[in-house]
Design a protein around this motif. Sequence first.
Motif, PDB file in Angstrom:
ATOM      1  N   UNK A 176      -6.231  -9.658  -6.750  1.00  0.00           N
ATOM      2  CA  UNK A 176      -6.177  -8.901  -5.497  1.00  0.00           C
ATOM      3  C   UNK A 176      -6.243  -7.403  -5.768  1.00  0.00           C
ATOM      4  N   UNK A 177      -5.543  -6.963  -6.794  1.00  0.00           N
ATOM      5  CA  UNK A 177      -5.597  -5.539  -7.163  1.00  0.00           C
ATOM      6  C   UNK A 177      -7.015  -5.120  -7.523  1.00  0.00           C
ATOM      7  N   UNK A 178      -7.675  -5.935  -8.327  1.00  0.00           N
ATOM      8  CA  UNK A 178      -9.039  -5.600  -8.739  1.00  0.00           C
ATOM      9  C   UNK A 178     -10.003  -5.617  -7.558  1.00  0.00           C
ATOM     10  N   UNK A 179      -9.828  -6.586  -6.640  1.00  0.00           N
ATOM     11  CA  UNK A 179     -10.683  -6.637  -5.447  1.00  0.00           C
ATOM     12  C   UNK A 179     -10.458  -5.410  -4.563  1.00  0.00           C
ATOM     13  N   UNK A 180      -9.217  -5.036  -4.415  1.00  0.00           N
ATOM     14  CA  UNK A 180      -8.861  -3.926  -3.524  1.00  0.00           C
ATOM     15  C   UNK A 180      -9.191  -2.559  -4.139  1.00  0.00           C
ATOM     16  N   UNK A 181      -8.926  -2.395  -5.434  1.00  0.00           N
ATOM     17  CA  UNK A 181      -9.025  -1.071  -6.048  1.00  0.00           C
ATOM     18  C   UNK A 181     -10.081  -0.958  -7.146  1.00  0.00           C
ATOM     19  N   UNK A 182     -10.486  -2.034  -7.734  1.00  0.00           N
ATOM     20  CA  UNK A 182     -11.520  -1.978  -8.761  1.00  0.00           C
ATOM     21  C   UNK A 182     -10.997  -1.885 -10.177  1.00  0.00           C
ATOM     22  N   UNK A 183     -10.070  -0.983 -10.421  1.00  0.00           N
ATOM     23  CA  UNK A 183      -9.562  -0.794 -11.778  1.00  0.00           C
ATOM     24  C   UNK A 183      -8.173  -0.156 -11.722  1.00  0.00           C
ATOM     25  N   UNK A 184      -7.523  -0.138 -12.843  1.00  0.00           N
ATOM     26  CA  UNK A 184      -6.210   0.498 -12.954  1.00  0.00           C
ATOM     27  C   UNK A 184      -6.318   1.978 -12.585  1.00  0.00           C
ATOM     28  N   UNK A 185      -7.346   2.625 -13.076  1.00  0.00           N
ATOM     29  CA  UNK A 185      -7.556   4.042 -12.799  1.00  0.00           C
ATOM     30  C   UNK A 185      -7.795   4.272 -11.300  1.00  0.00           C
ATOM     31  N   UNK A 186      -8.607   3.427 -10.665  1.00  0.00           N
ATOM     32  CA  UNK A 186      -8.868   3.569  -9.228  1.00  0.00           C
ATOM     33  C   UNK A 186      -7.606   3.325  -8.403  1.00  0.00           C
ATOM     34  N   UNK A 187      -6.771   2.403  -8.862  1.00  0.00           N
ATOM     35  CA  UNK A 187      -5.491   2.161  -8.204  1.00  0.00           C
ATOM     36  C   UNK A 187      -4.623   3.416  -8.281  1.00  0.00           C
ATOM     37  N   UNK A 188      -4.576   4.024  -9.442  1.00  0.00           N
ATOM     38  CA  UNK A 188      -3.806   5.252  -9.606  1.00  0.00           C
ATOM     39  C   UNK A 188      -4.343   6.357  -8.702  1.00  0.00           C
ATOM     40  N   UNK A 189      -5.650   6.537  -8.678  1.00  0.00           N
ATOM     41  CA  UNK A 189      -6.229   7.599  -7.854  1.00  0.00           C
ATOM     42  C   UNK A 189      -5.966   7.359  -6.368  1.00  0.00           C
ATOM     43  N   UNK A 190      -5.993   6.111  -5.928  1.00  0.00           N
ATOM     44  CA  UNK A 190      -5.650   5.795  -4.539  1.00  0.00           C
ATOM     45  C   UNK A 190      -4.179   6.141  -4.275  1.00  0.00           C
ATOM     46  N   UNK A 191      -3.331   5.870  -5.242  1.00  0.00           N
ATOM     47  CA  UNK A 191      -1.915   6.207  -5.118  1.00  0.00           C
ATOM     48  C   UNK A 191      -1.736   7.719  -5.021  1.00  0.00           C
ATOM     49  N   UNK A 192      -2.490   8.456  -5.803  1.00  0.00           N
ATOM     50  CA  UNK A 192      -2.382   9.912  -5.789  1.00  0.00           C
ATOM     51  C   UNK A 192      -2.874  10.507  -4.476  1.00  0.00           C
ATOM     52  N   UNK A 193      -3.838   9.877  -3.856  1.00  0.00           N
ATOM     53  CA  UNK A 193      -4.345  10.383  -2.582  1.00  0.00           C
ATOM     54  C   UNK A 193      -3.335  10.220  -1.449  1.00  0.00           C
ATOM     55  N   UNK A 194      -2.362   9.364  -1.657  1.00  0.00           N
ATOM     56  CA  UNK A 194      -1.291   9.205  -0.674  1.00  0.00           C
ATOM     57  C   UNK A 194      -0.473  10.494  -0.667  1.00  0.00           C
ATOM     58  N   UNK A 195      -0.434  11.160   0.445  1.00  0.00           N
ATOM     59  CA  UNK A 195       0.250  12.456   0.531  1.00  0.00           C
ATOM     60  C   UNK A 195       1.769  12.346   0.398  1.00  0.00           C
ATOM     61  N   UNK A 196       2.310  11.156   0.581  1.00  0.00           N
ATOM     62  CA  UNK A 196       3.756  10.949   0.590  1.00  0.00           C
ATOM     63  C   UNK A 196       4.448  11.471  -0.678  1.00  0.00           C
ATOM     64  N   UNK A 197       3.828  11.349  -1.803  1.00  0.00           N
ATOM     65  CA  UNK A 197       4.499  11.717  -3.050  1.00  0.00           C
ATOM     66  C   UNK A 197       4.366  13.202  -3.372  1.00  0.00           C
ATOM     67  N   UNK A 198       3.415  13.888  -2.727  1.00  0.00           N
ATOM     68  CA  UNK A 198       3.119  15.268  -3.104  1.00  0.00           C
ATOM     69  C   UNK A 198       4.029  16.234  -2.346  1.00  0.00           C
ATOM     70  N   UNK A 199       4.930  16.898  -3.054  1.00  0.00           N
ATOM     71  CA  UNK A 199       5.742  17.921  -2.392  1.00  0.00           C
ATOM     72  C   UNK A 199       4.835  19.031  -1.875  1.00  0.00           C
TER      73      UNK A 199
END
Length: 182
Positions: free
Chosen positions: A31-54
Motif C-alpha cells: 500500500x505504501x509503494x502504491x500510494x507513494x512509490x518509494x521510501x524517499x517519495x513517502x518522506x517528501x510527501x511527509x515534508x510537504x505536510x505543513x503541520x510539522x514545519x514551525x
Amino acid sequence: MAATKKLIVEKGYSDMTTKDVAKEARVNEVTLFRQFGSKKDLLLATLREAEWIPSVNKDIYDQFQWDLASDLRLIMETYLQQVTPEIVRFSLGLRAQEIYQETMPYIEKIPTAYIQTLADYLIEMKSKKQVEIHDPKRSAETIFSSMIGFAFLHAYSSSDQYESEAEIFISHAIDQFINGFT
C-alpha cells in the motif's frame, strides 16, 4: 506520514525501512509503494505536510509592544514552543546523506523565517530609535543562533525539563542581549 515522522525521530531516515513504516501505520507495505512509490517519495510527501514545519505567523507583528524585552520574549517563546525536542530530532533525522539535497529546502524554512522576522523587527526598532544596532540582520542571526542552539542542546530532554529550562534560557538571553555580558 505520522508513522514516517515518528520513525525518523526514533531511527533516522537511513535506518528506517518501508517495512517499519507499514508496521507502525498498520498498513501493508505494498500500500505504501502504491500510494507513494518509494521510501524517499513517502518522506517528501511527509515534508510537504505543513503541520510539522514551525513558522512565524505574520500576526506576530500585531502582538509586538515595541518594547525590546517583551518582544524578544514573544519571539523566543513562539520559537521554542514550535521547535520542540521532537521537531529537532525529526530535523536531525532528515540530514541523511542520501536525502540531504531534497530535505534542506524544508529544513531551511525555519531559520529563514525567524531570522527575517527578527531582522525586520530590529530594523523597525532602529528606525524608531529604540535600539542602537549597527547591523540588524547580524543581530537577528545572533539571537536566532542562541535559540536554535538551545533547542538542539535540549533535544533529548524531557518535555517538562525542556519547558522549565526554556523559561530560564529566555530570561537570561534577553537580559544578555539588552544589557550585554557583565
